[in-house]
Motif scaffolding. Structure first.
Motif, PDB file in Angstrom:
ATOM      1  N   ALA A  30       0.826  -1.209   0.000  1.00  0.00           N
ATOM      2  CA  ALA A  30       0.000   0.000   0.000  1.00  0.00           C
ATOM      3  C   ALA A  30       0.859   1.257   0.000  1.00  0.00           C
ATOM      4  N   LEU A  31       2.021   1.191   0.613  1.00  0.00           N
ATOM      5  CA  LEU A  31       2.909   2.355   0.642  1.00  0.00           C
ATOM      6  C   LEU A  31       3.681   2.533  -0.662  1.00  0.00           C
ATOM      7  N   VAL A  32       4.105   1.445  -1.277  1.00  0.00           N
ATOM      8  CA  VAL A  32       4.980   1.500  -2.440  1.00  0.00           C
ATOM      9  C   VAL A  32       4.209   1.501  -3.767  1.00  0.00           C
ATOM     10  N   ALA A  33       3.049   0.873  -3.834  1.00  0.00           N
ATOM     11  CA  ALA A  33       2.314   0.704  -5.093  1.00  0.00           C
ATOM     12  C   ALA A  33       2.008   2.025  -5.808  1.00  0.00           C
ATOM     13  N   PRO A  34       1.524   3.064  -5.144  1.00  0.00           N
ATOM     14  CA  PRO A  34       1.249   4.309  -5.880  1.00  0.00           C
ATOM     15  C   PRO A  34       2.489   4.883  -6.564  1.00  0.00           C
ATOM     16  N   LEU A  35       3.616   4.836  -5.888  1.00  0.00           N
ATOM     17  CA  LEU A  35       4.856   5.333  -6.479  1.00  0.00           C
ATOM     18  C   LEU A  35       5.257   4.501  -7.696  1.00  0.00           C
ATOM     19  N   VAL A  36       5.138   3.187  -7.583  1.00  0.00           N
ATOM     20  CA  VAL A  36       5.491   2.302  -8.697  1.00  0.00           C
ATOM     21  C   VAL A  36       4.564   2.545  -9.886  1.00  0.00           C
TER      22      VAL A  36
END
Length: 164
Positions: A30-36
Motif C-alpha cells: 500500500a505504501l509503495v504501489a502508488p509510487l510504482v
C-alpha cells in the motif's frame, strides 16, 4: 485511586502486536504501489512522447526532401506534396486530439534570413527554404498534468536550399 500509564495486560498486548508480522506485506504494498504505478505511467508517457518526437523529425525530413527538388510532382504542387507527406506521417496524432502546423518561408539567399526578407512559399530555383513542422497534443497519461503541463508541443525546423 491511582492511574497507571499502562496496565500489564496492555503491555503484553503491545508486545504481542509488535512481534506479529501478519499484514506487513499488505502495508508495504500500500505504501509503495502508488509510487510504482506513477513511475510506470511516467515511463510510458516518456516513451510515447519520444515516438511523437521521432515522427515529427521524420515528417520534417521528408517534407524538406519533397520541397528540395524543383520538380513538380504528379500529385500537384511541391507545397501540396510536402503537406501530403507530413499529414500522412503525422495524421495519426491528429486523430487523438493533436494539431499539426506546417510553415514554410522562402529566402532568396542565406543573407536574407538575418534581414527577415522572406515569402510564405516553398521558393524557386536556388532559394533557401525554412520548413517548420509542429505537433501540439494533449498528454497521454495525465502525469504531466500533475506538474501543470496540459499540452505537449513537438517541433522541428529544417533549412535547405532548393536545387538550382
Amino acid at each position: 485511586m491511582t492511574l497507571r500509564a499502562t496496565s500489564p495486560r496492555r503491555q503484553r498486548l503491545f508486545r504481542r502486536l509488535a512481534r506479529d508480522e501478519r499484514g506487513v506485506s499488505a502495508i508495504e504494498f500500500a505504501l509503495v504501489a502508488p509510487l510504482v504505478f506513477i513511475l510506470i505511467l511516467g515511463t510510458v508517457e516518456v516513451a510515447l512522447d519520444m515516438i511523437v518526437d521521432a515522427s515529427v523529425q521524420f515528417a520534417a525530413q521528408q517534407a524538406s526532401r519533397a520541397g528540395l527538388t524543383t520538380v513538380v510532382p504528379s500529385s500537384g504542387t511541391r507545397d501540396a506534396e510536402a503537406r501530403r507527406i507530413v499529414y500522412t506521417i503525422l495524421g495519426g496524432w491528429r486523430n487523438i486530439g493533436g494539431t499539426v502546423d506546417i510553415g514554410t518561408r522562402a529566402y532568396s539567399t542565406y543573407n536574407d534570413i538575418a534581414a527577415g526578407n522572406y515569402q510564405e512559399t516553398m521558393g524557386g530555383f536556388g532559394d533557401v527554404v525554412l520548413y517548420n513542422i509542429s505537433v501540439t497534443m494533449p498528454t497521454f497519461s495525465g502525469i504531466p498534468k500533475l506538474f501543470g503541463i496540459e499540452t505537449m508541443t513537438f517541433q522541428r525546423s529544417y533549412l535547405v536550399q532548393n536545387e538550382k
